[in-house]
Design a protein around this motif. Structure first.
Motif, PDB file in Angstrom:
ATOM      1  N   GLU A   1       0.934  -0.994   0.114  1.00 31.87           N
ATOM      2  CA  GLU A   1       0.239   0.033  -0.012  1.00 31.87           C
ATOM      3  C   GLU A   1       1.351   1.242   0.154  1.00 31.87           C
ATOM      4  O   GLU A   1       0.198   2.064  -0.549  1.00 31.87           O
ATOM      5  CB  GLU A   1      -0.815  -0.033   1.453  1.00 31.87           C
ATOM      6  CG  GLU A   1      -1.836   1.286   1.157  1.00 31.87           C
ATOM      7  CD  GLU A   1      -2.521   1.030   2.498  1.00 31.87           C
ATOM      8  OE1 GLU A   1      -2.797   1.882   3.220  1.00 31.87           O
ATOM      9  OE2 GLU A   1      -3.434   0.029   2.802  1.00 31.87           O
ATOM     10  N   GLU A   2       2.480   1.103   0.822  1.00 31.46           N
ATOM     11  CA  GLU A   2       2.959   2.478   0.750  1.00 31.46           C
ATOM     12  C   GLU A   2       3.601   2.832  -0.608  1.00 31.46           C
ATOM     13  O   GLU A   2       3.282   3.880  -0.974  1.00 31.46           O
ATOM     14  CB  GLU A   2       2.965   2.441   2.380  1.00 31.46           C
ATOM     15  CG  GLU A   2       4.405   3.170   2.026  1.00 31.46           C
ATOM     16  CD  GLU A   2       4.316   4.520   2.217  1.00 31.46           C
ATOM     17  OE1 GLU A   2       4.932   6.118   1.712  1.00 31.46           O
ATOM     18  OE2 GLU A   2       3.048   4.813   2.969  1.00 31.46           O
TER      19      GLU A   2
ATOM     20  N   ARG B   1       1.611   3.853  -2.319  1.00 34.35           N
ATOM     21  CA  ARG B   1       1.324   5.616  -2.546  1.00 34.35           C
ATOM     22  C   ARG B   1       2.827   6.454  -3.289  1.00 34.35           C
ATOM     23  O   ARG B   1       2.536   7.195  -3.955  1.00 34.35           O
ATOM     24  CB  ARG B   1       1.017   5.884  -1.043  1.00 34.35           C
ATOM     25  CG  ARG B   1      -0.739   5.826  -0.432  1.00 34.35           C
ATOM     26  CD  ARG B   1      -0.831   6.208   0.528  1.00 34.35           C
ATOM     27  NE  ARG B   1       0.071   5.629   2.022  1.00 34.35           N
ATOM     28  CZ  ARG B   1      -0.113   4.373   2.573  1.00 34.35           C
ATOM     29  NH1 ARG B   1      -1.574   4.116   2.440  1.00 34.35           N
ATOM     30  NH2 ARG B   1       0.710   4.107   3.771  1.00 34.35           N
TER      31      ARG B   1
ATOM     32  N   ARG C   1       2.077   9.472  -6.451  1.00 35.81           N
ATOM     33  CA  ARG C   1       2.635  10.872  -5.835  1.00 35.81           C
ATOM     34  C   ARG C   1       3.754  10.555  -7.280  1.00 35.81           C
ATOM     35  O   ARG C   1       3.769  12.064  -7.299  1.00 35.81           O
ATOM     36  CB  ARG C   1       2.885  10.758  -4.791  1.00 35.81           C
ATOM     37  CG  ARG C   1       3.586  11.929  -3.906  1.00 35.81           C
ATOM     38  CD  ARG C   1       4.130  11.828  -2.263  1.00 35.81           C
ATOM     39  NE  ARG C   1       2.984  11.488  -1.205  1.00 35.81           N
ATOM     40  CZ  ARG C   1       3.246   9.909  -1.174  1.00 35.81           C
ATOM     41  NH1 ARG C   1       4.261   9.457  -0.705  1.00 35.81           N
ATOM     42  NH2 ARG C   1       2.175   9.569   0.043  1.00 35.81           N
TER      43      ARG C   1
END
Length: 88
Positions: free
Chosen positions: A29-30, A33, A37
């Motif tokens: 998940e990170e 992200r 980004r």
């Protein structure tokens, strides 16, 4: 914070994301992200929203400028003439 669900992600992409996240010591998940980004930030204009020409001018402004004397135009510009192919 907003939640995002990604459906129909193929298994190969999911596996690659899992491997990349593990290499970086992050959760999937990170990692997702961070990828999103960086993709969005890469498309944003550089600096404070000024264009490339303004950035270059600001960079070299300390060197000073050059004033050029442009000669007077001796004749009027004339439009280009185009002919159709094969009609000579």
């Amino acid at each position: 914070m907003a939640a995002l669900t990604i459906r129909n992600l193929d298994e190969h992409t999911k596996a690659q994301l899992r491997i990349q996240a593990a290499r970086q010591g992050r959760s999937m998940e990170e990692e997702a992200r961070r990828i999103l980004r960086s993709a969005i930030e890469a498309r944003q204009p550089a600096g404070n929203g000024t264009g490339l020409g303004s950035c270059i001018q600001a960079h070299f402004a300390q060197l000073g400028g050059v004033e050029l004397d442009l000669p007077d135009r001796s004749s009027q510009p004339c439009p280009a003439e185009f002919s159709r192919k094969g009609s000579r």
